[in-house]
Write a protein that holds these residues in place. Structure first.
Motif, PDB file in Angstrom:
ATOM      1  N   GLN A  24      11.566   1.851   2.211  1.00  9.31           N
ATOM      2  CA  GLN A  24      10.167   1.511   1.941  1.00  9.31           C
ATOM      3  C   GLN A  24      10.054   0.115   1.334  1.00  9.31           C
ATOM      4  N   GLN A  27      10.611  -2.509   4.020  1.00  9.02           N
ATOM      5  CA  GLN A  27       9.427  -2.669   4.870  1.00  9.02           C
ATOM      6  C   GLN A  27       8.382  -3.552   4.194  1.00  9.02           C
ATOM      7  N   ARG A  28       8.149  -3.330   2.905  1.00  8.27           N
ATOM      8  CA  ARG A  28       7.150  -4.123   2.179  1.00  8.27           C
ATOM      9  C   ARG A  28       7.554  -5.588   2.065  1.00  8.27           C
ATOM     10  N   ASP A  80       7.825   7.194  -6.488  1.00  8.31           N
ATOM     11  CA  ASP A  80       7.420   6.452  -5.294  1.00  8.31           C
ATOM     12  C   ASP A  80       6.234   5.533  -5.571  1.00  8.31           C
ATOM     13  N   LEU A  84       6.448   1.515  -5.216  1.00  4.10           N
ATOM     14  CA  LEU A  84       5.633   0.835  -4.206  1.00  4.10           C
ATOM     15  C   LEU A  84       4.607  -0.094  -4.845  1.00  4.10           C
TER      16      LEU A  84
END
Length: 107
Positions: A24, A27-28, A80, A84
């Protein structure tokens, strides 16, 4: 980009969750993949066993070629969300930092 995820003793950590979180984060931060050399992630439970809303804290430090390291922190109700949220802040900080660098080169 090397990503290191650290948790305190209040956070349960396992390889599967770390791999999912790392994906994740990648991806960011995909557009900075070639610029970031290291990303250090620290997740801690501020209130410990007492619990509470948004008591998980994530700090991230991105080391980027050619600029000083960028450090951010965010809080969340889950690991999470905290991670994020911090990743979003890293993107904003890098956009700002690298934008200033390109402005200097352009003038």
């Amino acid at each position: 980009m090397f990503i290191q995820i650290n948790t305190d003793n209040q956070i349960d950590s396992d390889a599967e969750r770390d791999a999912r979180i790392e994906e994740q984060i990648r991806q960011r931060l995909a557009r900075f993949e070639g610029r970031i050399t290291d990303l250090e992630v620290h997740v801690s439970d501020i209130n410990g066993p007492r619990g509470g809303a948004s008591d998980l804290r994530c700090t991230m430090e991105a080391r980027v070629n050619g600029v000083p390291p960028v450090a951010v922190a965010d809080h969340g109700a889950t690991v999470d969300r905290a991670i994020l949220g911090a990743a979003k802040k890293v993107v904003r900080a890098l956009d700002h930092q690298l934008g200033k660098l390109s402005d200097r080169k352009g003038h």
